[in-house]
Design an enzyme around this catalytic site. Structure first.
Site, mmCIF file in Angstrom:
data_model
loop_
_atom_site.group_PDB
_atom_site.id
_atom_site.type_symbol
_atom_site.label_atom_id
_atom_site.label_comp_id
_atom_site.label_asym_id
_atom_site.label_seq_id
_atom_site.Cartn_x
_atom_site.Cartn_y
_atom_site.Cartn_z
ATOM 1 N N SER A 87 9.726 -6.710 -1.666
ATOM 2 C CA SER A 87 9.393 -6.089 -2.960
ATOM 3 C C SER A 87 8.907 -4.659 -2.826
ATOM 4 O O SER A 87 8.591 -4.017 -3.828
ATOM 5 C CB SER A 87 8.324 -6.925 -3.669
ATOM 6 O OG SER A 87 7.079 -6.814 -3.028
ATOM 7 N N THR A 207 5.410 -5.824 -5.834
ATOM 8 C CA THR A 207 4.891 -4.459 -5.736
ATOM 9 C C THR A 207 3.589 -4.576 -4.977
ATOM 10 O O THR A 207 3.024 -5.666 -4.913
ATOM 11 C CB THR A 207 4.574 -3.951 -7.169
ATOM 12 O OG1 THR A 207 5.771 -3.906 -7.926
ATOM 13 C CG2 THR A 207 3.909 -2.586 -7.194
ATOM 14 N N THR A 225 6.588 0.290 -4.714
ATOM 15 C CA THR A 225 7.476 -0.852 -5.000
ATOM 16 C C THR A 225 8.935 -0.489 -4.777
ATOM 17 O O THR A 225 9.308 0.690 -4.812
ATOM 18 C CB THR A 225 7.300 -1.289 -6.481
ATOM 19 O OG1 THR A 225 7.991 -2.511 -6.696
ATOM 20 C CG2 THR A 225 7.820 -0.247 -7.445
ATOM 21 N N ARG A 235 16.914 2.633 -12.780
ATOM 22 C CA ARG A 235 15.823 1.973 -13.534
ATOM 23 C C ARG A 235 14.480 2.284 -12.874
ATOM 24 O O ARG A 235 14.333 2.226 -11.657
ATOM 25 C CB ARG A 235 16.058 0.465 -13.552
ATOM 26 C CG ARG A 235 14.947 -0.358 -14.226
ATOM 27 C CD ARG A 235 13.914 -0.856 -13.241
ATOM 28 N NE ARG A 235 12.925 -1.765 -13.853
ATOM 29 C CZ ARG A 235 11.817 -2.157 -13.267
ATOM 30 N NH1 ARG A 235 11.522 -1.732 -12.057
ATOM 31 N NH2 ARG A 235 10.992 -2.979 -13.859
ATOM 32 N N VAL A 236 13.521 2.642 -13.675
ATOM 33 C CA VAL A 236 12.176 2.927 -13.172
ATOM 34 C C VAL A 236 11.197 2.012 -13.894
ATOM 35 O O VAL A 236 11.247 1.893 -15.117
ATOM 36 C CB VAL A 236 11.810 4.413 -13.417
ATOM 37 C CG1 VAL A 236 10.352 4.674 -13.070
ATOM 38 C CG2 VAL A 236 12.730 5.317 -12.598
ATOM 39 N N GLY A 237 10.335 1.375 -13.133
ATOM 40 C CA GLY A 237 9.334 0.492 -13.726
ATOM 41 C C GLY A 237 8.024 1.216 -13.972
ATOM 42 O O GLY A 237 7.972 2.444 -14.130
ATOM 43 N N ASP A 238 6.939 0.449 -13.978
ATOM 44 C CA ASP A 238 5.630 1.029 -14.274
ATOM 45 C C ASP A 238 4.959 1.669 -13.066
ATOM 46 O O ASP A 238 4.094 2.540 -13.219
ATOM 47 C CB ASP A 238 4.698 -0.047 -14.860
ATOM 48 C CG ASP A 238 4.538 -1.258 -13.940
ATOM 49 O OD1 ASP A 238 5.445 -1.524 -13.127
ATOM 50 O OD2 ASP A 238 3.508 -1.944 -14.052
ATOM 51 N N THR A 258 0.964 -5.105 -10.966
ATOM 52 C CA THR A 258 2.240 -5.592 -10.446
ATOM 53 C C THR A 258 2.822 -6.493 -11.538
ATOM 54 O O THR A 258 2.133 -6.855 -12.487
ATOM 55 C CB THR A 258 2.056 -6.412 -9.147
ATOM 56 O OG1 THR A 258 1.234 -7.545 -9.422
ATOM 57 C CG2 THR A 258 1.396 -5.579 -8.052
ATOM 58 N N GLY A 261 7.419 -4.572 -15.056
ATOM 59 C CA GLY A 261 7.109 -3.182 -15.357
ATOM 60 C C GLY A 261 7.454 -2.781 -16.776
ATOM 61 O O GLY A 261 6.770 -1.949 -17.384
HETATM 62 N N1 GLY Z 1 5.928 -3.588 -11.519
HETATM 63 C C1 GLY Z 1 6.994 -3.131 -10.744
HETATM 64 C C2 GLY Z 1 8.247 -2.922 -11.490
HETATM 65 O O1 GLY Z 1 8.463 -3.535 -12.524
HETATM 66 O O2 GLY Z 1 9.059 -2.138 -11.029
#
Ligand code: GLY
Length: 358
Positions: A87, A207, A225, A235-238, A258, A261
Site C-alpha cells: 500500500s 497508506t 501511499t 487518480r490522487v487520493g487524500d 488512511t 481517500g
Molecule cells: N487514503 C489513501 C488514498 O485513498 O489514496
C-alpha cells in the site's frame, strides 16, 4: 459508540520519556491550550497500524535530538522501502495500467511549511521528495511528470517499483475484470464465462500516516501511499493533500488519515480534527467527530449498506501538543501504533462509530 475509558486513563497518566524542556514563545488562538504552554514536552509518535517500526524509529531519532519531521520521514521510509507492504512505496499496488504511482505529504509545524507530491512514478521514497518540495521550491504540491523531473533534478534515483507480487496481483485483477474483454485468466477447455472471479482481489487504500512531537515541542507529520489499487492513472487520493490526509499546527497538534481517500477529500478531515482539538476536544473525540462528518456527508446509495452506513472505512490518527493521542475509524477493528519513548511501539484499538457485523 465504543467506549475508550481505559485508553483515556492511560494517556492521561502516560509520563514523558524523561523530558522536561519547556515550550516557550508560542502564540495561540486557543486559551485552553495556551494554559498548557508551560507543561513539560512529551515526545510521542503515532502512526497507522502498519507503523510499529516507523514509530519506534521516529522515537529513537527524536530521543537523539532529531527534528520531528526528519524522524517521521525516516520512520515511514521503512514502510516505503518494504516490498511486502503493498500500500506504500516500493511494491505498492499499481494503477490500472500496471504502473505504480505514489502520493505523499509532509508538514513541519515549527516553520508552518508543507510539501507534497502526487502521481509520482519511479521514485520509491515520495516522502523525501515531498520534503524537498517544501525546502527547495516555492511550491507546496507538484504532481506527475513535473514531480518526477523535480525529483531527478534533486538526485533521486529512478527504479522500477513494481514487484513480482504486485504485478501478479494487478494481472489477476485485470484478467478477471470482465467476460467481454480479451484478457483471460488461466482456464481449461471446459471453462465458460471466463473473467468472473474477482472476489479474491482486494483493492486497498492502505497508506501510512505518522505524526510526532520532538524534544523541542516541534510537531510534524507525514502521509505516504501508493493510493487506491488499480486506480485510474493520475487518480490522487487524500494523502498528498494538506488538510485532508495530513495537517499540523504547532500550537495545537497533528492529524492524518488512511482509508478511502475520496471520502476524506470531500471532508478535509485532518484540518477539521486539528480545529476540533483547538476547541478543546481530545484527539480521540476529534477523530470521531471527523468520522461522523463523513458519515453525514455520504449520501450516494452505491456507497451505503442496507442500514445507510458507509460501506468503506476511513481511519484517523491525532496527537495534541500536550502529548495526548487518539485514533478513530468509521468501523470497528482498526488499530494504530503509538510510541511514547519505549524501544518497541504498541498497537492501540481505535474508537469507532459502527461495530462490524452489526
Ligand atoms: N487514503 C489513501 C488514498 O485513498 O489514496
Amino acid at each position: 459508540m465504543h467506549s475508550s475509558i481505559n485508553r483515556r486513563k492511560f494517556f492521561r497518566s502516560a509520563t514523558a520519556a524523561g523530558v522536561t524542556a519547556i515550550v516557550a514563545g508560542h502564540a495561540t488562538n486557543a486559551p485552553q491550550l495556551m494554559a498548557q504552554s508551560n507543561a513539560p514536552i512529551k515526545p510521542i509518535a503515532i502512526a497507522s497500524a502498519n507503523g510499529l517500526q516507523a514509530t519506534a524509529k521516529a522515537m529513537s531519532l527524536i530521543q537523539e535530538g532529531a527534528d520531528a519531521l526528519d524522524a517521521v520521514i525516516a520512520g515511514v521510509n521503512i514502510v516505503e522501502d518494504d516490498p511486502k507492504d503493498q500500500s506504500v512505496g516500493y511494491g505498492g499496488l499499481p494503477n490500472e495500467d500496471g504502473v505504480v504511482e505514489l502520493d505523499a505529504s509532509v508538514m513541519h509545524g515549527p516553520t508552518g511549511r508543507g510539501g507534497c507530491v502526487a502521481a509520482l512514478r519511479n521514485i520509491k521514497n515520495p516522502s523525501k521528495v515531498a520534503k524537498v518540495v517544501m525546502e527547495r521550491s516555492d511550491h507546496v504540491l507538484i504532481v506527475g511528470e513535473g514531480a518526477l523531473r523535480f525529483a531527478r533534478a534533486h538526485g533521486f534515483q529512478e527504479e522500477n517499483l513494481l514487484t513480482e507480487d504486485s504485478r501478479k496481483a494487478w494481472l489477476q485483477w485485470k484478467e478477471n475484470l470482465s467476460t467481454t474483454d480479451d484478457w483471460l485468466p488461466p482456464h481449461d477447455i471446459d471453462a465458460k464465462n471466463i473473467g468472473m472471479n474477482l472476489k479474491s482481489v482486494i483493492r486497498n487504500h492502505g497508506t501510512i500516516n505518522c505524526n510526532a512531537i520532538d524534544l523541542r515541542g516541534g510537531i510534524s507529520g507525514c502521509t505516504t501511499t501508493s493510493g487506491l489499487a488499480f486506480k485510474i492513472p493520475g487518480r490522487v487520493g487524500d494523502s498528498p493533500i494538506l488538510g485532508a490526509g495530513l495537517y499540523v499546527d504547532n500550537e495545537v497538534g497533528a492529524a492524518g488519515s488512511t482509508g478511502r481517500g475520496e471520502a476524506n477529500l470531500l471532508a478535509c478531515s485532518s484540518v477539521m480534527i486539528v480545529e476540533y482539538m483547538r476547541q478543546s476536544k481530545s484527539p480521540e473525540e476529534a477523530c470521531l467527530m471527523a468520522c461522523k462528518r463523513i458519515v453525514a456527508q455520504t449520501k450516494m446509495k452505491r456507497l451505503l449498506d442496507d442500514k445507510g452506513r458507509p460501506q468503506f472505512d476511513v481511519n484517523f490518527y491525532a496527537i495534541n501538543r500536550r502529548g495526548e493521542f487518539g485514533g478513530a475509524s468509521i468501523w470497528s477493528g482498526a488499530k494504530y501504533a503509538i510510541n511514547t519513548g519505549e524501544k518497541q511501539s504498541r498497537l492501540m484499538e481505535a474508537a469507532f462509530l459502527f461495530k462490524r457485523g452489526s
